[in-house]
Scaffold this motif. Structure first.
Motif, PDB file in Angstrom:
ATOM      1  N   THR A  48       1.274 -73.769   8.010  1.00 12.54           N
ATOM      2  CA  THR A  48       0.508 -72.611   8.457  1.00 12.54           C
ATOM      3  C   THR A  48      -0.873 -73.034   8.958  1.00 12.54           C
ATOM      4  O   THR A  48      -1.310 -72.617  10.039  1.00 12.54           O
ATOM      5  CB  THR A  48       0.380 -71.582   7.318  1.00 12.54           C
ATOM      6  N   ARG A  89      -2.954 -62.614  15.647  1.00 10.52           N
ATOM      7  CA  ARG A  89      -2.222 -63.294  14.580  1.00 10.52           C
ATOM      8  C   ARG A  89      -3.122 -64.223  13.771  1.00 10.52           C
ATOM      9  O   ARG A  89      -2.915 -64.408  12.578  1.00 10.52           O
ATOM     10  CB  ARG A  89      -1.029 -64.053  15.151  1.00 10.52           C
ATOM     11  N   LEU A  92      -4.760 -62.315  10.941  1.00 10.20           N
ATOM     12  CA  LEU A  92      -3.910 -61.834   9.852  1.00 10.20           C
ATOM     13  C   LEU A  92      -3.826 -62.858   8.732  1.00 10.20           C
ATOM     14  O   LEU A  92      -3.915 -64.062   8.960  1.00 10.20           O
ATOM     15  CB  LEU A  92      -2.503 -61.536  10.377  1.00 10.20           C
ATOM     16  N   GLU A  93      -3.637 -62.369   7.531  1.00 11.31           N
ATOM     17  CA  GLU A  93      -3.471 -63.217   6.352  1.00 11.31           C
ATOM     18  C   GLU A  93      -1.996 -63.254   5.977  1.00 11.31           C
ATOM     19  O   GLU A  93      -1.304 -62.244   6.103  1.00 11.31           O
ATOM     20  CB  GLU A  93      -4.275 -62.659   5.174  1.00 11.31           C
ATOM     21  N   PRO A  94      -1.518 -64.391   5.473  1.00  5.87           N
ATOM     22  CA  PRO A  94      -0.118 -64.439   5.017  1.00  5.87           C
ATOM     23  C   PRO A  94       0.044 -63.572   3.776  1.00  5.87           C
ATOM     24  O   PRO A  94      -0.911 -63.342   3.031  1.00  5.87           O
ATOM     25  CB  PRO A  94       0.106 -65.916   4.696  1.00  5.87           C
ATOM     26  N   GLY A  95       1.256 -63.081   3.563  1.00  8.46           N
ATOM     27  CA  GLY A  95       1.536 -62.296   2.367  1.00  8.46           C
ATOM     28  C   GLY A  95       1.488 -63.162   1.121  1.00  8.46           C
ATOM     29  O   GLY A  95       1.392 -64.390   1.187  1.00  8.46           O
ATOM     30  N   ARG A  96       1.572 -62.525  -0.015  1.00  8.04           N
ATOM     31  CA  ARG A  96       1.448 -63.237  -1.298  1.00  8.04           C
ATOM     32  C   ARG A  96       2.755 -63.868  -1.754  1.00  8.04           C
ATOM     33  O   ARG A  96       2.747 -64.711  -2.631  1.00  8.04           O
ATOM     34  CB  ARG A  96       0.929 -62.289  -2.363  1.00  8.04           C
ATOM     35  N   THR A  97       3.871 -63.459  -1.174  1.00  4.54           N
ATOM     36  CA  THR A  97       5.155 -64.019  -1.582  1.00  4.54           C
ATOM     37  C   THR A  97       5.583 -65.108  -0.603  1.00  4.54           C
ATOM     38  O   THR A  97       5.101 -65.154   0.541  1.00  4.54           O
ATOM     39  CB  THR A  97       6.242 -62.934  -1.637  1.00  4.54           C
ATOM     40  N   ALA A 100       7.068 -63.644   2.628  1.00  3.31           N
ATOM     41  CA  ALA A 100       6.024 -63.081   3.501  1.00  3.31           C
ATOM     42  C   ALA A 100       5.224 -64.198   4.167  1.00  3.31           C
ATOM     43  O   ALA A 100       4.885 -64.111   5.352  1.00  3.31           O
ATOM     44  CB  ALA A 100       5.100 -62.165   2.700  1.00  3.31           C
ATOM     45  N   GLY A 101       4.933 -65.255   3.422  1.00  4.93           N
ATOM     46  CA  GLY A 101       4.228 -66.396   3.995  1.00  4.93           C
ATOM     47  C   GLY A 101       5.058 -67.083   5.065  1.00  4.93           C
ATOM     48  O   GLY A 101       4.536 -67.511   6.097  1.00  4.93           O
ATOM     49  N   HIS A 104       5.016 -64.948   8.207  1.00  2.00           N
ATOM     50  CA  HIS A 104       3.712 -65.122   8.858  1.00  2.00           C
ATOM     51  C   HIS A 104       3.674 -66.447   9.630  1.00  2.00           C
ATOM     52  O   HIS A 104       3.267 -66.488  10.791  1.00  2.00           O
ATOM     53  CB  HIS A 104       2.601 -65.075   7.801  1.00  2.00           C
TER      54      HIS A 104
END
Length: 127
Positions: A48, A89, A92-97, A100-101, A104
């Protein structure tokens, strides 16, 4: 001891080098290939961050190439739209799971591929 503010020539030259599109595409492929193995959480974080770095290098290169085209040029408009989406993009922040990451990172990878396409297309047709 010198305290000059001028940047070294090597740094100035590096700003004008074309992005390493092969490396960018290889990084994106790591997440987008049909047969890609899911990365570990640590590797996903590294991928990422790498993709974000690729985007930060590619966006100015595409902007410069697009700025050389007439304002009503369709490839210019497409490239600028791609830049806008890539910048969105990046905010945006990646999700916590992990899923989700992963989603992203895959979106970032698709933006990297699109920016690489614009780099190639704009440089090959308008050099």
């Amino acid at each position: 001891m010198s305290h000059g503010t001028a940047r070294p020539a090597a740094t100035a030259e590096a700003e004008h080098l074309p992005p390493d599109l092969a490396t960018m595409r290889a990084t994106a492929r790591r997440l987008l290939a049909d047969d890609a193995e899911p990365p570990s959480p640590e590797e996903l974080e590294t991928l990422t961050l790498t993709l974000r770095g690729h985007m930060m290098v590619a966006i100015p290169a595409v902007e410069i190439a697009a700025s050389r085209l007439p304002e009503d040029d369709v490839p210019r408009a497409c490239a600028l739209a791609c830049i806008g989406e890539a910048r969105m993009r990046l905010r945006l922040e990646p999700g916590r799971t992990l899923p989700a990451g992963m989603a992203h990172a895959q979106r970032l990878a698709r933006s990297v591929n699109a920016l690489a396409d614009h780099c190639e297309n704009l440089s090959s047709t308008h050099d």
